[in-house]
Design an enzyme around this catalytic site. Structure first.
Site, PDB file in Angstrom:
ATOM      1  N   ASP A 142       1.567  98.894 -22.248  1.00 17.75           N
ATOM      2  CA  ASP A 142       1.183  99.477 -20.971  1.00 17.75           C
ATOM      3  C   ASP A 142       0.412  98.408 -20.197  1.00 17.75           C
ATOM      4  OD1 ASP A 142       0.824 101.299 -18.985  1.00 17.75           O
ATOM      5  OD2 ASP A 142      -0.874 102.308 -19.928  1.00 17.75           O
ATOM      6  N   ASP A 195      -2.580 103.756 -25.339  1.00 19.10           N
ATOM      7  CA  ASP A 195      -3.952 104.227 -25.542  1.00 19.10           C
ATOM      8  C   ASP A 195      -4.197 105.621 -24.970  1.00 19.10           C
ATOM      9  OD1 ASP A 195      -3.803 103.704 -22.869  1.00 19.10           O
ATOM     10  OD2 ASP A 195      -5.629 102.494 -22.755  1.00 19.10           O
ATOM     11  N   ASP A 242       1.052 108.564 -24.301  1.00 19.86           N
ATOM     12  CA  ASP A 242       1.758 107.555 -25.098  1.00 19.86           C
ATOM     13  C   ASP A 242       2.144 108.067 -26.488  1.00 19.86           C
ATOM     14  OD1 ASP A 242       1.571 105.570 -23.126  1.00 19.86           O
ATOM     15  OD2 ASP A 242      -0.446 105.009 -23.772  1.00 19.86           O
TER      16      ASP A 242
END
Length: 787
Positions: free
Chosen positions: A476, A675, A679
């Protein structure tokens, strides 16, 4: 309970009260100046401040050995007791699926069980085996002199006579066989009863065969055919049996000591937490209490140099905290009011008052220890190869030993029986599969500990093995590549308003949002000293922006899609927006009463470690894909600066899992780093899920690897650790396979017709012990691997 007659009570008529220092055992004359401590209502007296401080470092260790009344007390047992911690579980280092509530031996391999979470407790098996090792070693010396003394000028056998020598060998060897070797025979018999033949089966068969043969040769030599007897009688193997036992014990003691070192990392983590905490009472007074007495909500004092006792939130003070023992990052982190501190980290300079948030098993440190212990209990897929070989190995070795015995007995030179016994025993002893069984779990155990020291937590062995084979990493942008703390960079007016007016309207609207970009806009407005009015009718439009009413005017803030929703034309300023985006900034339109009023831009600074980490990941053979919800132009600008291989922009949470599935379907081995809660599906779907330890609990739960540092450096460390571990396991398996492949034929005597070489059972025992120790020594090299 056992009473000790310390006689230090105060009795009527006594002029002085005497007590016994529980630390050093000295008699202490009690006076107002005597250092004193109470524990559960019991007073303890000390001869000096040194003993007083040692007692406070671990009160129960000393209190258990005798309080002020000299008696053993109920309460928490000492940490040196093998069964001290209630709820302690025991597992086998070779078969971690075996879990028991009490110590004992493994029903599969016969090895002694060890605590799931290593402690400083005394290893009872090591103590016992050391004692037995010394007895068998001492007994081996006169036996070797009796049988081989003539080679060095000590013909003792000639002095006392051959038959007397046999009797002396019997008297020396029998206590070793019946007492010292008792664990070998117990485990060997258990292995047969459990239908799980293992190394102890082979040792018990080999030693037992040598001893029983020697008994008959000593006391009933007439039962042997004439060709197996000489003028001195029938040869015995008492010395071989005893030396084999001694050498096996030497190997076991070395192995046990080495295995203890594999738990050093967990013990070091456990030692990070202090034994005591300093509680601040409601009246402002402070008292020292045991760590297990801290409860959530307690106000605690952390002085300079102290370890943080539990996870807590700073309520007063300012200091820097050394978190390197947990995250692997060497730079201390500044902490002030409202910041969180983690148990086990060290306060460097200032004094802090903190509010306990998590205690006991809920702390980060306790969860790290549990995760490392869990990795030690897990099984890597590569271990399946060793398991399949081991399942057929012992029966095969027994068959080889029998065949070897028959061949030597049938066609061997005189004395054929002696050669047959020697070869069969050598095959049984040298082929013990201990090294094969230890090859994988000992490496995983060591690697899990090494990873924990560097802030890389391995959930299971399979994740570690898969990480070594990954070729693609999906990351990400926000919070992984960037700091996750956006900053306002631009506020531009496109109307008759000033830039401050545009920012005021935008920030007033964003006061109702918890998005990181919103926080950046609000913080930027406050830094400019702007007063923010209250927004009404706030509404967040998913994936587009926000809108509401500020000072009676309709305000909207968002992307191009948001403006299209409001039928506002942005074509004239798209070029300027793209310029901002190409600089890696997230640009947003501000609309007022249905008209375009201005633009605000925010950037999330790249972490200082990101660029170097991506370069390292490339050098490790990994392809990097950035998957972000940001717009394509901004994402491409960031990717270009960092050298990222591929960009997937405007990605929704469900798209990340689809991306993982797409890559795996084309044959890629994928690691997903994330995180957030959104996700979690992608983390679970990837070959390896990597959770940034700063993120949500659900993300951590879905991942096989957790990085406490929360940046790409942790991925680099995880990859290096995984590659080093897999390489180490392969080395261990090669050593074990090659050793047995070469050792068994030599022990059986295949080289005798060509080189006249036949392996002595004693040499076979030494080689067998050495193989296990060499495998453990090789695994321990992982403790020092550079990450």
């Amino acid at each position: 309970m056992t009473e000790h007659d310390h006689s230090h009570h105060h009795h009527a008529g006594d002029e002085t009260q005497m007590a016994t220092d529980p630390v050093c055992g000295m008699k202490v004359e009690v006076s107002p100046e005597t250092p004193t401590q109470e524990l559960e209502g019991e007073p303890y007296y000390f001869c000096s401040d040194r003993c007083f401080n040692r007692f406070n470092s671990d009160p129960w260790l000393y209190a258990w050995s005798g309080g002020a009344d000299g008696q053993m007390h109920e309460g928490v047992p000492p940490s040196t007791s093998a069964t001290s911690a209630p709820g302690t579980q025991w597992t086998c280092p070779m078969h971690p699926e075996i879990i028991r509530e009490e110590p004992g031996t493994c029903p599969i391999c016969g090895m002694a069980l060890e605590p799931v979470i290593p402690s400083d407790d005394q290893n009872e098996e090591l103590v016992d085996f050391t004692r037995r090792m010394w007895l068998s070693s001492i007994a081996a010396i006169p036996l070797i002199i009796l049988t081989m003394g003539e080679m060095v000028g000590l013909p003792v056998r000639n002095w006392v006579g051959h038959q007397m020598s046999y009797y002396m060998e019997f008297l020396i060897a029998t206590p070793v066989i019946l007492w010292a070797a008792q664990p070998f025979f117990e485990r060997g018999i258990a292995s047969i009863q459990n239908r799980s033949p293992n190394m102890w089966t082979l040792i018990a068969l080999g030693v037992g065969a040598a001893y029983i043969y020697s008994l008959f040769a000593t006391f009933l030599p007439g039962i042997f055919p004439e060709q197996y007897r000489s003028a001195e009688g029938v040869g015995t193997y008492f010395e071989a049996a005893v030396v084999i036992i001694a050498l096996v014990f030497v190997g076991q003691v070395l192995e046990l000591r080495a295995r203890e070192r594999t738990g050093d990392a967990i013990r070091a983590l456990l030692d990070l937490a202090p034994k005591m905490a300093r509680r601040i009472l409601p009246d402002g007074q402070e008292e020292d209490i045991q760590l297990d007495q801290v409860v959530v909500g307690d106000l605690l004092r952390i002085r300079p140099g102290d370890s943080v006792p539990v996870d807590a939130t700073v309520v007063e003070g300012h200091s820097s905290i050394d978190e390197s023992m947990i995250t692997g990052e060497p730079v201390p982190v500044e902490k002030t009011e409202g910041d969180r501190v983690t148990g086990g980290t060290i306060n460097k300079n200032g004094s802090l008052a903190v509010r306990a948030a998590k205690v006991g098993a809920d702390t980060v440190l306790a969860q790290i220890v549990e995760m490392v212990a869990g990795a030690r209990r897990s099984r890597a897929p590569i271990q399946g190869l060793a398991d399949r070989v081991s399942s057929i190995f012992v029966p095969t070795v027994v068959i080889i030993a029998i065949v070897s015995f028959i061949v030597w007995l049938s066609i061997g030179p005189n004395p054929a029986l002696a050669f047959a016994i020697a070869s069969a025993v050598s095959v049984l002893i040298i082929a013990c599969p201990c090294a094969l069984g230890l090859a994988t779990p000992i490496s995983i155990t060591t690697a899990a500990g090494r990873g924990a020291q560097a802030g890389v937590l391995i959930k299971d062995a399979e994740a570690l093995e898969r990480m070594a084979r990954v070729d693609t990493v999906i990351v990400d942008k926000t919070g992984t590549l960037t700091l996750g703390k956006p900053e306002l960079t631009n506020a531009v007016s496109l109307s008759n308003l000033t830039s401050d007016d545009v920012l005021t309207f935008a920030a007033a609207l964003e006061l109702g949002s918890e998005h990181p970009l919103a926080e950046a806009i609000v913080e930027g407005a406050r830094e400019r000293g702007l007063t923010l009015p209250k927004a009404l009718n706030f509404e967040a439009v998913t994936g587009k922006g926000v809108k509401g009413s500020v000072e009676g005017q309709q305000v909207a803030l968002g992307n191009t899609a948001m403006m299209e929703l409001l039928s506002i034309d942005t074509s004239k300023v798209e070029a300027d927006m793209n310029t901002l985006r190409s600089e890696g900034k997230t640009a947003m339109f501000v609309a007022l009463e249905g008209e375009l009023a201005g633009v605000v831009a925010v950037t999330d600074p790249i972490k200082p470690t990101t660029s170097d980490a991506i370069r390292d990941l490339h050098s490790l053979g990994l392809r990097i894909i950035m998957a972000t919800g940001d717009n394509l132009r901004t994402a491409q600008a960031v990717a270009k600066d960092l050298g990222i291989d591929e960009v997937r922009a405007d990605v929704l949470p469900e798209d990340k899992k689809a991306l993982v599935d797409e890559l795996r379907a084309t044959g890629h081995k994928v690691a997903m780093a994330g995180d957030g809660v959104n996700d979690a599906p992608a983390l679970a779907s990837a070959d390896v899920g990597i959770a940034m330890g700063t993120g949500a609990d659900v993300a951590v739960e879905s991942a096989g690897i957790t990085l406490l540092g929360g940046d790409l450096v942790g991925i680099v460390r995880a990859r290096k650790l995984a590659k080093a571990t897999l390489r180490n396991i392969k080395q261990n398996l090669f050593f074990a396979f090659a050793y047995n492949a070469a050792g068994v034929p030599i022990a059986a005597g295949v080289l005798y017709p060509f080189l006249g070489l036949l392996l002595s059972p004693m040499i076979a025992a030494a080689a067998m012990s050495l193989s296990s120790v060499s495998v453990i020594a090789n695994a321990l090299r992982l403790r020092h691997v550079k990450l």
